[in-house]
Scaffold this active site. Structure first.
Site, short mmCIF file in Angstrom:
data_model
loop_
_atom_site.label_atom_id
_atom_site.label_comp_id
_atom_site.label_asym_id
_atom_site.label_seq_id
_atom_site.Cartn_x
_atom_site.Cartn_y
_atom_site.Cartn_z
N GLU A 97 0.83 -1.21 0.00
CA GLU A 97 0.00 0.00 0.00
C GLU A 97 0.86 1.25 0.00
O GLU A 97 2.01 1.23 0.43
CB GLU A 97 -0.87 0.02 1.26
CG GLU A 97 -2.34 -0.29 1.02
CD GLU A 97 -3.09 0.83 0.29
OE1 GLU A 97 -2.46 1.68 -0.39
OE2 GLU A 97 -4.32 0.85 0.38
N ASP A 98 0.29 2.33 -0.46
CA ASP A 98 0.99 3.61 -0.42
C ASP A 98 1.01 4.19 0.99
O ASP A 98 2.04 4.62 1.48
CB ASP A 98 0.37 4.61 -1.41
CG ASP A 98 -1.17 4.69 -1.31
OD1 ASP A 98 -1.76 4.01 -0.45
OD2 ASP A 98 -1.76 5.45 -2.10
N ASP A 101 -3.76 5.48 6.65
CA ASP A 101 -4.20 6.74 7.24
C ASP A 101 -5.15 6.40 8.40
O ASP A 101 -4.71 6.03 9.48
CB ASP A 101 -4.84 7.55 6.12
CG ASP A 101 -5.24 8.96 6.52
OD1 ASP A 101 -4.56 9.55 7.36
OD2 ASP A 101 -6.23 9.47 5.97
N LYS A 129 0.55 7.09 8.84
CA LYS A 129 0.21 8.27 9.67
C LYS A 129 -0.47 7.76 10.92
O LYS A 129 -1.71 7.77 11.00
CB LYS A 129 -0.77 9.17 8.91
CG LYS A 129 -0.20 9.99 7.79
CD LYS A 129 -1.22 11.05 7.40
CE LYS A 129 -1.37 11.20 5.93
NZ LYS A 129 -2.48 12.09 5.53
N ARG A 163 1.20 12.13 -8.77
CA ARG A 163 1.57 10.73 -8.52
C ARG A 163 2.98 10.43 -8.99
O ARG A 163 3.67 9.58 -8.45
CB ARG A 163 0.61 9.79 -9.26
CG ARG A 163 -0.80 9.74 -8.69
CD ARG A 163 -1.56 8.57 -9.31
NE ARG A 163 -3.00 8.69 -9.14
CZ ARG A 163 -3.67 8.29 -8.06
NH1 ARG A 163 -3.04 7.77 -7.04
NH2 ARG A 163 -4.98 8.43 -7.99
P1 IMP Z 1 -7.60 5.10 5.07
O1 IMP Z 1 -8.73 4.14 4.84
O2 IMP Z 1 -8.06 6.34 5.78
O3 IMP Z 1 -6.41 4.47 5.75
O4 IMP Z 1 -7.22 5.67 3.65
C1 IMP Z 1 -6.22 5.21 2.91
C2 IMP Z 1 -6.26 5.85 1.54
O5 IMP Z 1 -6.54 7.26 1.58
C3 IMP Z 1 -4.89 5.73 0.94
O6 IMP Z 1 -4.70 4.50 0.27
C4 IMP Z 1 -4.83 6.94 0.02
O7 IMP Z 1 -5.40 6.61 -1.22
C5 IMP Z 1 -5.68 7.98 0.71
N1 IMP Z 1 -4.83 8.90 1.51
C6 IMP Z 1 -4.74 8.97 2.84
N2 IMP Z 1 -3.86 9.91 3.24
C7 IMP Z 1 -3.38 10.46 2.09
C8 IMP Z 1 -2.40 11.50 1.83
O8 IMP Z 1 -1.78 12.12 2.71
N3 IMP Z 1 -2.16 11.77 0.53
C9 IMP Z 1 -2.79 11.13 -0.51
N4 IMP Z 1 -3.70 10.15 -0.29
C10 IMP Z 1 -3.99 9.82 0.99
MG MG Z 2 -4.33 3.66 -1.52
#
Ligand code: IMP
Ligand code: MG
Length: 174
Positions: A97-98, A101, A129, A163
């Site tokens: 994963e990138d 969050d 994060k 990107r």
């Molecule tokens: P989560 O379900 O909140 O953990 O969201 C994860 C997804 O939100 C990631 O795979 C990203 O696509 C997007 N995302 C969360 N934080 C960032 C950020 O700082 N920059 C860009 N995309 C983000």
């Molecule tokens: Mg993602």
């Protein structure tokens, strides 16, 4: 309003960290084959760089999910836009994963993939994060823990832009 990107993690730092994770995975999976799953689109740059640095046999598959919610905030309800091509049965799987969050997307996804009967399932993320976590997700391999800032580059976008940056940056508005 114009915007610019402030460098948070340089290309050299990111590359060195990916090399180290590649070596760690190669050690951990010695004698095995790893099946890397890329979550599109954000995970694609990291997946390619990581896969090149893994020395055990590697196979790849791709999936695309969309979470209902705004661009910068995910709801946790995940829809599969493109599913994997291959079964996970008895494979040693690593989800690449990138960024983790809130953890909502990943906790849903990992539970779903676990139900498909992999021999093992781990998570590797370039960025984490931790301050933002709402759902507990165990991350096996982390590139960098970063503060609560919206980052772009290395696959991560802001409205589909940035990107392709070879480093991780923070978008700032002038
Ligand atoms: P989560 O379900 O909140 O953990 O969201 C994860 C997804 O939100 C990631 O795979 C990203 O696509 C997007 N995302 C969360 N934080 C960032 C950020 O700082 N920059 C860009 N995309 C983000
Ligand atoms: Mg993602």
């Amino acid at each position: 309003m114009s915007e610019h990107v402030r460098v948070l993690l340089s290309e050299e730092m990111v590359d060195a960290r990916i090399q180290a994770i590649g070596e760690e995975i190669s050690r951990d999976y010695a004698g095995k084959q790893v099946h890397l799953i890329c979550v599109l689109k954000g995970g694609s740059f990291f997946l390619c760089e990581l896969a090149k640095r893994i020395t055990v046999p590697v196979s790849l598959d791709f999936m695309s999910v969309s979470s209902y919610g705004s661009d910068t905030k995910s709801s946790g309800v995940v829809r599969i836009v493109k599913d994997l091509d291959e079964s996970l049965k008895d494979k040693d799987v690593i989800v690449v994963e990138d960024i983790v969050d809130s953890g909502r997307t990943l906790s849903y996804l990992l539970e779903m993939l676990q139900d498909r009967g992999p021999a093992s399932l781990r998570l590797c993320t370039l960025l984490d994060k931790p301050e933002r976590r709402v759902k507990d997700v165990f991350v096996d391999y982390t590139g960098f823990e970063i503060p609560d800032e919206f980052v772009v580059g290395y696959g991560l976008d802001y409205n589909q832009k940035y990107r392709n940056l070879p480093y991780i940056g923070v978008v700032e508005f002038d």
